[in-house]
Design an enzyme around this catalytic site. Structure first.
Site, PDB file in Angstrom:
ATOM      1  N   PRO A 116       0.848  -1.203   0.000  1.00 48.34           N
ATOM      2  CA  PRO A 116       0.000   0.000   0.000  1.00 48.34           C
ATOM      3  C   PRO A 116       0.878   1.246   0.000  1.00 48.34           C
ATOM      4  O   PRO A 116       1.763   1.379   0.835  1.00 48.34           O
ATOM      5  CB  PRO A 116      -0.793  -0.123   1.312  1.00 48.34           C
ATOM      6  CG  PRO A 116      -0.060  -1.123   2.156  1.00 48.34           C
ATOM      7  CD  PRO A 116       0.671  -2.012   1.212  1.00 48.34           C
ATOM      8  N   GLN A 145      -5.931  -1.482   2.286  1.00 45.55           N
ATOM      9  CA  GLN A 145      -5.488  -1.257   3.661  1.00 45.55           C
ATOM     10  C   GLN A 145      -6.365  -0.170   4.268  1.00 45.55           C
ATOM     11  O   GLN A 145      -6.507   0.905   3.678  1.00 45.55           O
ATOM     12  CB  GLN A 145      -4.018  -0.806   3.684  1.00 45.55           C
ATOM     13  CG  GLN A 145      -3.451  -0.642   5.084  1.00 45.55           C
ATOM     14  CD  GLN A 145      -2.080   0.029   5.103  1.00 45.55           C
ATOM     15  OE1 GLN A 145      -1.910   1.124   4.580  1.00 45.55           O
ATOM     16  NE2 GLN A 145      -1.099  -0.618   5.690  1.00 45.55           N
ATOM     17  N   TYR A 156       0.832   5.123  13.376  1.00 50.45           N
ATOM     18  CA  TYR A 156      -0.546   5.606  13.254  1.00 50.45           C
ATOM     19  C   TYR A 156      -1.355   5.070  14.442  1.00 50.45           C
ATOM     20  O   TYR A 156      -0.789   4.471  15.368  1.00 50.45           O
ATOM     21  CB  TYR A 156      -1.124   5.238  11.882  1.00 50.45           C
ATOM     22  CG  TYR A 156      -0.317   5.882  10.771  1.00 50.45           C
ATOM     23  CD1 TYR A 156      -0.242   7.282  10.677  1.00 50.45           C
ATOM     24  CD2 TYR A 156       0.424   5.128   9.859  1.00 50.45           C
ATOM     25  CE1 TYR A 156       0.539   7.889   9.695  1.00 50.45           C
ATOM     26  CE2 TYR A 156       1.205   5.734   8.882  1.00 50.45           C
ATOM     27  CZ  TYR A 156       1.262   7.118   8.797  1.00 50.45           C
ATOM     28  OH  TYR A 156       2.028   7.722   7.845  1.00 50.45           O
ATOM     29  N   ARG A 198      -0.835  -5.064   8.961  1.00 53.48           N
ATOM     30  CA  ARG A 198       0.544  -4.583   8.868  1.00 53.48           C
ATOM     31  C   ARG A 198       0.920  -4.068  10.253  1.00 53.48           C
ATOM     32  O   ARG A 198       0.219  -3.233  10.826  1.00 53.48           O
ATOM     33  CB  ARG A 198       0.651  -3.484   7.815  1.00 53.48           C
ATOM     34  CG  ARG A 198       2.085  -3.017   7.576  1.00 53.48           C
ATOM     35  CD  ARG A 198       2.252  -2.236   6.280  1.00 53.48           C
ATOM     36  NE  ARG A 198       3.055  -3.015   5.334  1.00 53.48           N
ATOM     37  CZ  ARG A 198       3.724  -2.491   4.322  1.00 53.48           C
ATOM     38  NH1 ARG A 198       3.664  -1.199   4.069  1.00 53.48           N
ATOM     39  NH2 ARG A 198       4.435  -3.252   3.519  1.00 53.48           N
ATOM     40  N   ARG A 258       8.723   0.986  -3.738  1.00 52.64           N
ATOM     41  CA  ARG A 258       9.434   1.883  -4.651  1.00 52.64           C
ATOM     42  C   ARG A 258       9.887   1.193  -5.935  1.00 52.64           C
ATOM     43  O   ARG A 258       9.867   1.801  -7.004  1.00 52.64           O
ATOM     44  CB  ARG A 258      10.634   2.493  -3.930  1.00 52.64           C
ATOM     45  CG  ARG A 258      10.224   3.644  -3.055  1.00 52.64           C
ATOM     46  CD  ARG A 258      11.359   4.109  -2.196  1.00 52.64           C
ATOM     47  NE  ARG A 258      11.298   3.474  -0.910  1.00 52.64           N
ATOM     48  CZ  ARG A 258      11.922   3.946   0.173  1.00 52.64           C
ATOM     49  NH1 ARG A 258      12.658   5.026   0.080  1.00 52.64           N
ATOM     50  NH2 ARG A 258      11.812   3.329   1.316  1.00 52.64           N
TER      51      ARG A 258
HETATM   52  C1  536 Z   1       6.784   5.113   6.014  1.00 56.27           C
HETATM   53  N1  536 Z   1       5.612   5.774   5.620  1.00 56.27           N
HETATM   54  C2  536 Z   1       4.472   5.111   5.791  1.00 56.27           C
HETATM   55  C3  536 Z   1       3.249   5.589   5.444  1.00 56.27           C
HETATM   56  C4  536 Z   1       3.154   6.916   4.790  1.00 56.27           C
HETATM   57  C5  536 Z   1       4.329   7.782   5.018  1.00 56.27           C
HETATM   58  C6  536 Z   1       5.633   7.091   5.053  1.00 56.27           C
HETATM   59  C7  536 Z   1       2.057   4.815   5.716  1.00 56.27           C
HETATM   60  O1  536 Z   1       2.130   3.760   6.295  1.00 56.27           O
HETATM   61  N2  536 Z   1       0.897   5.301   5.342  1.00 56.27           N
HETATM   62  C8  536 Z   1       7.912   5.310   5.104  1.00 56.27           C
HETATM   63  C9  536 Z   1       9.060   5.859   5.597  1.00 56.27           C
HETATM   64  C10 536 Z   1      10.150   6.046   4.771  1.00 56.27           C
HETATM   65  C11 536 Z   1      10.060   5.665   3.447  1.00 56.27           C
HETATM   66  C12 536 Z   1       8.894   5.119   2.949  1.00 56.27           C
HETATM   67  C13 536 Z   1       7.821   4.927   3.789  1.00 56.27           C
END
Ligand code: 536
Length: 361
Positions: free
Chosen positions: A23, A99, A182, A230, A325
């Protein structure tokens, strides 16, 4: 045959391979609605060959959005546009997952590319809620309001309604966002939870919000469909949650109906200095949880190469790899991995519209 391309079955749902689209927040919604961006972003990755596509952290309530541009499933009107996406994902051979999330004290922030900081009240920011009136700090200094027991019931019910809407939209896998600092993680971690009532203090009390949410959602999410979570299994910090207690938590979640744990880590405080970054650094921890809690696991973080993913699934017996990524760089990563690993699925993974042309090289 590559292990990465073995089918996986969880409950009544079959995954064509072990590659999942993690997600990923797109910060591209208005009032929670997914739109053409989400349709193309998610649809492309199903077409690229992923076995599972999980829709970004989608808020169960408006105040639970990380940013005003988060997707949400807090209105009945959200079901239809999500339904269009879920239908396309399935049509292209991916399992359609979503999610659902509440950002707690990390809500009400600007998009990452517009500052990633809390939005001022006079600029459209809103009051946040969390287990305790303690700010995250750094770029997110807003002090949340400590939730009453009534607030806790309301949010648990919001998760239930979000699950029902997700089902109505046609999703086949539901992931509870219990990670990354969160709301649920804020209850779990002593670094954020300073409560003295039945939702804070002891391990039993700190996991109560997650356990009750899990149990309530499981009642409405069909037994035949996977319900996963998660989880940040470690805070990498003194006084934070540890892998050892997370193993106990996962055992209890499993007893309450959890089908798979998506192993993640950290982000409950701004201090990320102790995260031991490196290729596949969460894999040994996920393996350990799989063995000790006896549950299927997914793992993400710094997985980028086909042979690396193949080793994680084949040698480490991880059930699913969560790619993020790398799938932004290449939506066809699953197809390219099948080619690299010499798996016969390379010939069938692409949709008919492309397969003939691509094969006729
Ligand atoms: C962790 N993050 C997780 C997010 C959104 C912002 C970033 C989420 O679970 N909604 C993260 C940290 C560093 C790099 C990528 C993701």
């Amino acid at each position: 045959m590559a292990a990465l391309f073995n089918e996986l079955k969880i409950k009544d749902v079959s995954f064509r391979n072990r590659i999942a689209v993690a997600p990923m927040c797109q910060y591209s919604s208005d009032n929670g609605f997914p739109n053409d961006w989400h349709f193309v972003h998610l649809g492309s990755r199903a077409v690229g060959g992923a076995g599972l596509v999980v829709v970004e952290a989608t808020a169960v309530s408006a105040e639970g959005r990380i940013s005003p541009a988060d997707s949400g499933i807090y209105l009945d009107e959200h079901v239809e546009p999500f339904g269009r996406i879920a239908s396309f994902l399935k049509q292209h051979g991916a399992v359609a997952g979503i999610q659902i999330a509440h950002a707690g004290r990390k809500a009400s922030a600007n998009k990452p590319w517009e500052g990633d900081n809390h939005i001022d009240s006079d600029k459209g920011g809103w009051d946040t809620i969390a287990p305790s009136a303690v700010a995250f700090g750094a770029n997110l200094p807003k002090v949340p309001q400590a939730m009453s027991v009534q607030d806790i019931s309301r949010i648990r019910e919001a998760f239930v309604l979000a699950a029902q809407r997700s089902l109505a939209a046609g999703f086949e896998l539901l992931e509870l966002h219990f990670a990354h600092g969160y709301l649920a993680h804020e209850f779990y971690s002593p670094l954020a939870n300073k409560r003295t009532d039945q939702y804070g203090g002891s391990f039993e009390n700190r996991i109560r919000f997650m356990m009750e949410t899990m149990e309530a959602v499981r009642k409405v999410w069909p037994e035949r469909l996977p319900l996963i979570a998660r989880l940040s299994v470690t805070d990498w910090d003194e006084g934070g949650v540890t892998v050892e207690e997370s193993i106990e938590l996962v055992k209890r979640l499993k007893a309450a109906g959890l089908d798979l744990v998506d192993v993640s880590q950290g982000f409950v405080t701004p201090d990320i200095s102790k995260i031991p970054w490196g290729p596949g650094f969460m894999v040994p921890i996920a393996s350990r949880i799989r063995k000790e809690a006896d549950i299927p696991v997914a793992v993400g973080w710094m997985i980028s190469e086909a042979d690396q993913a193949e080793q994680i699934v084949g040698q480490e017996s991880i059930d699913l790899v969560m790619l993020a990524r790398e799938l932004l760089r290449d939506p066809y990563w699953p197809y390219h991995a099948a080619v690299k690993l010499g798996d016969p699925k390379a010939d069938t993974i692409l949709p008919v519209q492309y397969a003939r042309a691509v094969r006729a090289r």
